[in-house]
Design an enzyme around this catalytic site. Structure first.
Site, PDB file in Angstrom:
ATOM      1  N   HIS A 106      44.082  43.440  40.808  1.00 14.30           N
ATOM      2  CA  HIS A 106      44.532  44.032  39.674  1.00 14.30           C
ATOM      3  C   HIS A 106      44.342  45.522  39.549  1.00 14.30           C
ATOM      4  CE1 HIS A 106      45.976  42.251  35.644  1.00 14.30           C
ATOM      5  NE2 HIS A 106      46.824  43.232  35.918  1.00 14.30           N
ATOM      6  N   ASP A 129      45.605  38.223  31.035  1.00 15.22           N
ATOM      7  CA  ASP A 129      44.558  38.114  31.700  1.00 15.22           C
ATOM      8  C   ASP A 129      43.373  37.488  30.996  1.00 15.22           C
ATOM      9  OD1 ASP A 129      42.397  39.108  33.420  1.00 15.22           O
ATOM     10  OD2 ASP A 129      43.465  40.925  33.709  1.00 15.22           O
ATOM     11  N   HIS A 131      40.555  39.039  31.471  1.00 12.65           N
ATOM     12  CA  HIS A 131      39.667  39.909  31.103  1.00 12.65           C
ATOM     13  C   HIS A 131      40.524  41.220  30.821  1.00 12.65           C
ATOM     14  CE1 HIS A 131      38.379  37.549  34.711  1.00 12.65           C
ATOM     15  NE2 HIS A 131      37.265  37.580  34.379  1.00 12.65           N
ATOM     16  N   ASP A 133      39.928  44.226  31.781  1.00 13.03           N
ATOM     17  CA  ASP A 133      40.148  45.409  32.782  1.00 13.03           C
ATOM     18  C   ASP A 133      40.033  46.639  32.336  1.00 13.03           C
ATOM     19  OD1 ASP A 133      40.192  42.976  34.552  1.00 13.03           O
ATOM     20  OD2 ASP A 133      42.293  43.394  35.010  1.00 13.03           O
ATOM     21  N   HIS A 146      39.055  46.714  39.975  1.00 11.44           N
ATOM     22  CA  HIS A 146      40.132  45.799  39.479  1.00 11.44           C
ATOM     23  C   HIS A 146      39.627  45.559  38.085  1.00 11.44           C
ATOM     24  CE1 HIS A 146      38.174  41.564  40.232  1.00 11.44           C
ATOM     25  NE2 HIS A 146      37.302  42.374  39.873  1.00 11.44           N
ATOM     26  N   ASP A 233      47.851  38.606  35.497  1.00 12.60           N
ATOM     27  CA  ASP A 233      46.778  38.161  36.294  1.00 12.60           C
ATOM     28  C   ASP A 233      46.462  36.563  36.281  1.00 12.60           C
ATOM     29  OD1 ASP A 233      44.052  37.452  37.169  1.00 12.60           O
ATOM     30  OD2 ASP A 233      43.235  39.419  36.444  1.00 12.60           O
ATOM     31  N   ASP A 235      44.365  34.831  36.776  1.00 10.89           N
ATOM     32  CA  ASP A 235      43.119  34.180  36.273  1.00 10.89           C
ATOM     33  C   ASP A 235      43.067  34.023  34.567  1.00 10.89           C
ATOM     34  OD1 ASP A 235      42.163  36.586  34.849  1.00 10.89           O
ATOM     35  OD2 ASP A 235      40.942  37.102  36.489  1.00 10.89           O
ATOM     36  N   GLU A 278      45.814  38.792  41.749  1.00  8.03           N
ATOM     37  CA  GLU A 278      44.591  38.135  41.807  1.00  8.03           C
ATOM     38  C   GLU A 278      44.655  36.497  42.290  1.00  8.03           C
ATOM     39  OE1 GLU A 278      41.483  39.283  41.417  1.00  8.03           O
ATOM     40  OE2 GLU A 278      42.061  41.333  40.530  1.00  8.03           O
TER      41      GLU A 278
HETATM   42  N1  LIG Z   1      41.107  41.813  37.372  1.00  6.73           N
HETATM   43  C1  LIG Z   1      39.908  41.104  37.389  1.00  6.73           C
HETATM   44  N2  LIG Z   1      40.012  39.785  37.606  1.00  6.73           N
HETATM   45  N3  LIG Z   1      39.030  41.542  36.701  1.00  6.73           N
HETATM   46  C2  LIG Z   1      37.693  40.940  36.506  1.00  6.73           C
HETATM   47  C3  LIG Z   1      36.660  42.067  35.888  1.00  6.73           C
HETATM   48  C4  LIG Z   1      35.476  41.522  35.575  1.00  6.73           C
HETATM   49  C5  LIG Z   1      34.428  42.261  34.966  1.00  6.73           C
HETATM   50  N4  LIG Z   1      34.765  42.788  33.803  1.00  6.73           N
HETATM   51  C6  LIG Z   1      34.164  43.713  35.834  1.00  6.73           C
HETATM   52  O1  LIG Z   1      34.391  44.755  35.127  1.00  6.73           O
HETATM   53  O2  LIG Z   1      34.054  43.660  37.066  1.00  6.73           O
HETATM   54 MN   LIG Z   2      42.889  41.395  35.771  1.00  4.20          MN
HETATM   55 MN   LIG Z   3      41.025  38.608  35.099  1.00  7.41          MN
END
Ligand SMILES: NC(=[NH2+])NCCC[C@H](N)C(=O)O
Ligand SMILES: [Mn+2]
Ligand SMILES: [Mn+2]
Length: 309
Positions: A106, A129, A131, A133, A146, A233, A235, A278
């Protein structure tokens, strides 16, 4: 389809075999699997003209010496690949073609959204997402970029000279999240301090996906006239739906909720760019990989009009 796409409606697959924004190998193989699963023919079957410049578009970008900056990993490589992605996406958007960026991790959204905003400065971003990010150089615990693209686009956190090409073109009020359920403490503070609208899985449960998408659009696009960049994303989906991804989090969107978002965005007629990121075909067993890739393809088809009658 979209008033910002010219006829004959053309989609441009931007295959980004890139994994430098996170540590797990294999996410760079996402685009190859999605294309080999037949995505191009599927989109052609929906009446789109489909361009594809191959999987090696960004592969000759090499950085020989890329020590961490602070704890940020592969910073120069992430920056250079994204700079190039931004130029490619910008050219397609300018041409009134719909770029579909297949990741890859991402961090690529630094490039894709920069590309979109340089053509449509008033575009809004819908970020799907688990998350947020939105970590900055100061707040990140992992150093994985990411987990940071949104802060770069908003211009938050300390400036990193290696990323000086990234212009803070995104405004906080033009950004909305759906699907969040794993947000770092520092990220929660950043979301609050910048008044960023986010619909978590709690909100999806409470209001239902229909109301959530409506409220999200009301926030970033009240008159339904601004171009939309959809950054998806996988996920965001529940791991039972999309298991092959690097940072799965349980309690995610169902198959239908994920598709509903894509359909509703398509229905606005305002989509100008799409990211699907992802997908990591080296994680989980063959059946899970096949399932995740198939879901990825069908999300893209939904965003391009398949499931609207
Ligand atoms: N694009 C993603 N899957 N991001 C996950 C980020 C997880 C966590 N918040 C980090 O900064 O490492
Ligand atoms: Mn993401
Ligand atoms: Mn994510």
């Amino acid at each position: 389809m979209s008033r910002f796409i010219s006829e004959p409606k053309t989609a441009a697959i931007v295959g980004c075999s890139f994994s430098g924004g996170q540590p797990k190998l294999g996410v760079d193989k996402g685009p190859i699997h999605l294309v080999e699963a037949g995505l191009i023919d599927q989109l052609a079957g929906l009446g789109w003209k489909v361009k594809f410049d191959g999987h090696n578009q960004f592969e000759d970008i090499k950085v020989l010496d890329d020590p961490p900056i602070g704890i940020l990993k592969n910073p120069r490589l992430v920056s250079r690949v994204n700079e190039s992605v931004a130029q490619v996406v910008e050219a397609h958007v300018r041409n009134k073609e719909l770029p579909i960026t297949l990741g890859g991790d991402h961090s690529l959204a630094i490039g894709t959204i920069s590309g979109t905003l340089s053509v449509h400065p008033n575009a809004c971003v819908i970020w799907i997402d688990a998350h947020a990010d939105i970590n900055t150089a100061e707040s990140t615990d992992s150093g994985n970029i990411h987990g940071m693209p949104v802060s770069f686009l908003l211009g938050l956190g300390s400036k990193i000279p290696e990323f000086s090409w990234v212009k803070p073109l995104l405004k906080a009020e033009r950004l909305v999240y759906i699907g969040l359920r794993d947000v770092d403490v520092g990220e929660k503070r950043i979301l609050r301090e910048n008044n960023i609208k986010a619909f978590s899985m709690h909100d999806v449960d409470k209001y239902g996906i229909g109301r959530v998408v409506e409220m999200a659009l009301d926030h970033v696009n009240p008159k339904r006239d601004l171009p939309i960049h959809l950054s998806f994303d996988v996920d965001a989906l529940d791991p039972s739906v999309a298991p092959s991804t690097g940072t799965p989090v349980r309690g995610g969107l169902t198959f239908r909720e994920g598709h509903y978002i894509c359909e509703a965005v398509c229905e606005t007629g305002l989509l100008v760019a799409l990211d699907l990121v992802e997908v990591n075909p080296s994680l989980a067993d063959d059946a899970s990989v096949e399932q995740t890739v198939a879901v990825g393809c069908s999300l893209v088809r939904s965003a391009l009009g398949e499931t609207l009658l």
